[in-house]
Design a protein around this motif. Structure first.
Motif, PDB file in Angstrom:
ATOM      1  N   GLU A 140       0.830  -1.212   0.000  1.00 54.29           N
ATOM      2  CA  GLU A 140       0.000   0.000   0.000  1.00 54.29           C
ATOM      3  C   GLU A 140       0.862   1.258   0.000  1.00 54.29           C
ATOM      4  O   GLU A 140       0.593   2.211  -0.738  1.00 54.29           O
ATOM      5  CB  GLU A 140      -0.920  -0.002   1.218  1.00 54.29           C
ATOM      6  N   ASP A 141       1.915   1.268   0.825  1.00 55.28           N
ATOM      7  CA  ASP A 141       2.820   2.425   0.857  1.00 55.28           C
ATOM      8  C   ASP A 141       3.414   2.700  -0.516  1.00 55.28           C
ATOM      9  O   ASP A 141       3.503   3.851  -0.955  1.00 55.28           O
ATOM     10  CB  ASP A 141       3.958   2.189   1.857  1.00 55.28           C
ATOM     11  N   GLU A 142       3.829   1.630  -1.187  1.00 61.46           N
ATOM     12  CA  GLU A 142       4.472   1.793  -2.487  1.00 61.46           C
ATOM     13  C   GLU A 142       3.483   2.317  -3.536  1.00 61.46           C
ATOM     14  O   GLU A 142       3.806   3.191  -4.341  1.00 61.46           O
ATOM     15  CB  GLU A 142       5.071   0.454  -2.941  1.00 61.46           C
ATOM     16  N   LYS A 143       2.263   1.779  -3.522  1.00 62.42           N
ATOM     17  CA  LYS A 143       1.242   2.229  -4.470  1.00 62.42           C
ATOM     18  C   LYS A 143       0.899   3.699  -4.241  1.00 62.42           C
ATOM     19  O   LYS A 143       0.742   4.475  -5.189  1.00 62.42           O
ATOM     20  CB  LYS A 143      -0.024   1.374  -4.344  1.00 62.42           C
ATOM     21  N   ILE A 144       0.754   4.079  -2.980  1.00 65.09           N
ATOM     22  CA  ILE A 144       0.434   5.475  -2.656  1.00 65.09           C
ATOM     23  C   ILE A 144       1.571   6.391  -3.088  1.00 65.09           C
ATOM     24  O   ILE A 144       1.341   7.455  -3.668  1.00 65.09           O
ATOM     25  CB  ILE A 144       0.148   5.624  -1.145  1.00 65.09           C
ATOM     26  N   ALA A 145       2.818   5.960  -2.837  1.00 63.92           N
ATOM     27  CA  ALA A 145       3.966   6.771  -3.246  1.00 63.92           C
ATOM     28  C   ALA A 145       4.004   6.940  -4.760  1.00 63.92           C
ATOM     29  O   ALA A 145       4.289   8.037  -5.264  1.00 63.92           O
ATOM     30  CB  ALA A 145       5.266   6.125  -2.750  1.00 63.92           C
ATOM     31  N   SER A 146       3.706   5.859  -5.504  1.00 60.79           N
ATOM     32  CA  SER A 146       3.693   5.945  -6.965  1.00 60.79           C
ATOM     33  C   SER A 146       2.597   6.885  -7.451  1.00 60.79           C
ATOM     34  O   SER A 146       2.808   7.692  -8.361  1.00 60.79           O
ATOM     35  CB  SER A 146       3.493   4.554  -7.580  1.00 60.79           C
ATOM     36  N   ALA A 147       1.408   6.778  -6.841  1.00 66.51           N
ATOM     37  CA  ALA A 147       0.287   7.638  -7.240  1.00 66.51           C
ATOM     38  C   ALA A 147       0.598   9.099  -6.955  1.00 66.51           C
ATOM     39  O   ALA A 147       0.310   9.983  -7.775  1.00 66.51           O
ATOM     40  CB  ALA A 147      -0.980   7.213  -6.513  1.00 66.51           C
ATOM     41  N   ILE A 148       1.196   9.387  -5.796  1.00 67.54           N
ATOM     42  CA  ILE A 148       1.518  10.774  -5.438  1.00 67.54           C
ATOM     43  C   ILE A 148       2.607  11.322  -6.352  1.00 67.54           C
ATOM     44  O   ILE A 148       2.589  12.504  -6.724  1.00 67.54           O
ATOM     45  CB  ILE A 148       1.928  10.857  -3.954  1.00 67.54           C
ATOM     46  N   LYS A 149       3.533  10.448  -6.747  1.00 66.09           N
ATOM     47  CA  LYS A 149       4.593  10.897  -7.659  1.00 66.09           C
ATOM     48  C   LYS A 149       4.013  11.263  -9.019  1.00 66.09           C
ATOM     49  O   LYS A 149       4.351  12.311  -9.595  1.00 66.09           O
ATOM     50  CB  LYS A 149       5.644   9.795  -7.815  1.00 66.09           C
ATOM     51  N   THR A 150       3.110  10.436  -9.536  1.00 61.88           N
ATOM     52  CA  THR A 150       2.455  10.753 -10.801  1.00 61.88           C
ATOM     53  C   THR A 150       1.599  12.008 -10.659  1.00 61.88           C
ATOM     54  O   THR A 150       1.600  12.876 -11.541  1.00 61.88           O
ATOM     55  CB  THR A 150       1.581   9.579 -11.262  1.00 61.88           C
ATOM     56  N   ASP A 151       0.892  12.118  -9.537  1.00 59.29           N
ATOM     57  CA  ASP A 151       0.084  13.311  -9.286  1.00 59.29           C
ATOM     58  C   ASP A 151       0.950  14.565  -9.273  1.00 59.29           C
ATOM     59  O   ASP A 151       0.512  15.634  -9.716  1.00 59.29           O
ATOM     60  CB  ASP A 151      -0.642  13.171  -7.945  1.00 59.29           C
ATOM     61  N   PHE A 152       2.163  14.451  -8.757  1.00 61.78           N
ATOM     62  CA  PHE A 152       3.051  15.621  -8.687  1.00 61.78           C
ATOM     63  C   PHE A 152       3.288  16.202 -10.078  1.00 61.78           C
ATOM     64  O   PHE A 152       3.251  17.426 -10.266  1.00 61.78           O
ATOM     65  CB  PHE A 152       4.390  15.212  -8.056  1.00 61.78           C
ATOM     66  N   ILE A 153       3.502  15.324 -11.061  1.00 60.09           N
ATOM     67  CA  ILE A 153       3.752  15.801 -12.427  1.00 60.09           C
ATOM     68  C   ILE A 153       2.496  16.459 -12.988  1.00 60.09           C
ATOM     69  O   ILE A 153       2.560  17.567 -13.555  1.00 60.09           O
ATOM     70  CB  ILE A 153       4.189  14.638 -13.338  1.00 60.09           C
ATOM     71  N   LEU A 154       1.345  15.803 -12.845  1.00 59.82           N
ATOM     72  CA  LEU A 154       0.105  16.378 -13.350  1.00 59.82           C
ATOM     73  C   LEU A 154      -0.244  17.669 -12.608  1.00 59.82           C
ATOM     74  O   LEU A 154      -0.719  18.635 -13.222  1.00 59.82           O
ATOM     75  CB  LEU A 154      -1.032  15.363 -13.220  1.00 59.82           C
TER      76      LEU A 154
END
Length: 335
Positions: A140-154
């Motif tokens: 879950e931590d890894e998925k959330i980190a990946s989603a937040i990283k993608t969100d950062f670009i958008l």
């Protein structure tokens, strides 16, 4: 004394009117700026559900909440001050930073395409990558980190578009407008995402209504339809999200190249879209957009596929070293 009190009230009323006018102006500018970023907002809404497909129903809303909080932090704590500082101190750095973010979106989208076409090679590539989070204790931590990283670009793209749409004014007004737009867009995007991921639970609840009531029959049928449709909807959103990352990333890079005198790819796509639009009797604007989006998608996919070996052989080992050094520093500080 009474005359002075009346004058004070008059001054207060004048200030209140000025403040109200200023609030109206900020609200109007924020609304206009939000419409400029609407395309990226739609992409953000389509991209996020793909990170939630592997969680149990009980964890979906908490995960959405964590990603939304991370998105809000991205916009308000990092991107807002960075956007203002760069626009005043180093505006020429904004374009290359956005292009780097666009390349990351291309990579993320192309990785999903690569996985669909060559699953064995894609799994081998993914197994060799270093995790995103500095301290990912769970899936879950890894998925959330990946989603937040993608969100950062958008989010960076949203904030850049918003800043460009704000007319010249004080830095305070610009900061307020950016904060209003960032907060509103985050609430809208993750509110819709929460509705999407919990729609199947609503369908189950409707389908389980008591059959004794005739009025409940249409609701039960609606619930069953929602339950049957949701896997297809989530699958479609995952595909749209992948495509969105590729064409948005490709578009960011193509538009960025224009700033460095390499505008012919973007101009060629625009001309191709206009030529196709002239050849059809209806929906010319939509056709032109589809042609340009497809061209940006092709460019983005090529960039993303080139980034896959670069990430596996260069960037991931470099990130592994950075994480190792960071952990060592943290351990020393704790000691």
């Amino acid at each position: 004394m009474s005359v002075g009190l009346v004058a004070l009230f008059d001054d207060i009323a004048t200030l209140a009117k000025a403040a109200a006018a200023s609030i109206d102006d900020v609200a109007g500018q924020a609304a206009k700026a939000s419409t400029k970023a609407a395309g990226v907002v739609i992409d953000d809404t389509a991209v996020t559900p793909r990170y939630l497909t592997e969680f149990s129903p009980s964890r979906e809303l908490p995960v959405v909440g964590k990603i939304a909080l991370g998105s809000l932090k991205n916009k308000l704590l990092f991107l807002l001050p960075a956007a203002l500082a760069l626009s005043f101190l180093l505006p020429q750095a904004i374009t290359p930073l956005l292009m780097i973010g666009g390349a990351y979106l291309c990579y993320e989208g192309a990785e999903k395409v690569y996985e669909a076409l060559f699953p064995h090679d894609a799994h081998a590539h993914e197994a060799g990558l270093e995790t995103v989070a500095l301290d990912a204790r769970s899936f879950e931590d890894e998925k959330i980190a990946s989603a937040i990283k993608t969100d950062f670009i958008l989010s960076a793209e949203i904030m850049a578009i918003t800043l460009a749409a704000i007319p010249g004014g004080s830095i305070v007004n610009q900061a307020i407008i950016l904060a209003v737009v960032g907060t509103g867009i985050t609430a809208a995007v993750y509110g819709v995402v929460a509705l999407i991921v919990k729609a199947d639970d609503l369908g189950v609840a409707l389908a389980r209504l008591s059959p004794a009531s005739r009025a409940a029959a249409p609701l039960r049928a609606t619930g069953r339809a929602i339950v049957h449709a949701m896997p297809y909807l989530l699958g479609a959103l995952s595909t749209i999200g992948t495509a969105a990352m590729i064409w948005v990333g490709g578009g960011i890079i193509l538009h960025g190249l224009e700033a460095y005198g390499l505008g012919w790819p973007a101009h060629a796509l625009h001309d191709a879209g206009a030529a196709v639009a002239r050849a059809v009797p209806y929906g010319s604007a939509l056709i032109a957009w589809l042609v340009e989006a497809a061209g940006a998608g092709v460019a983005g996919l090529a960039i993303g596929l080139l980034a896959i070996p670069l990430t596996g052989r260069v960037l991931s080992p470099l990130w592994r070293q950075i994480k190792s050094l960071t952990r060592q520093v943290l351990l020393r500080n704790r000691a």
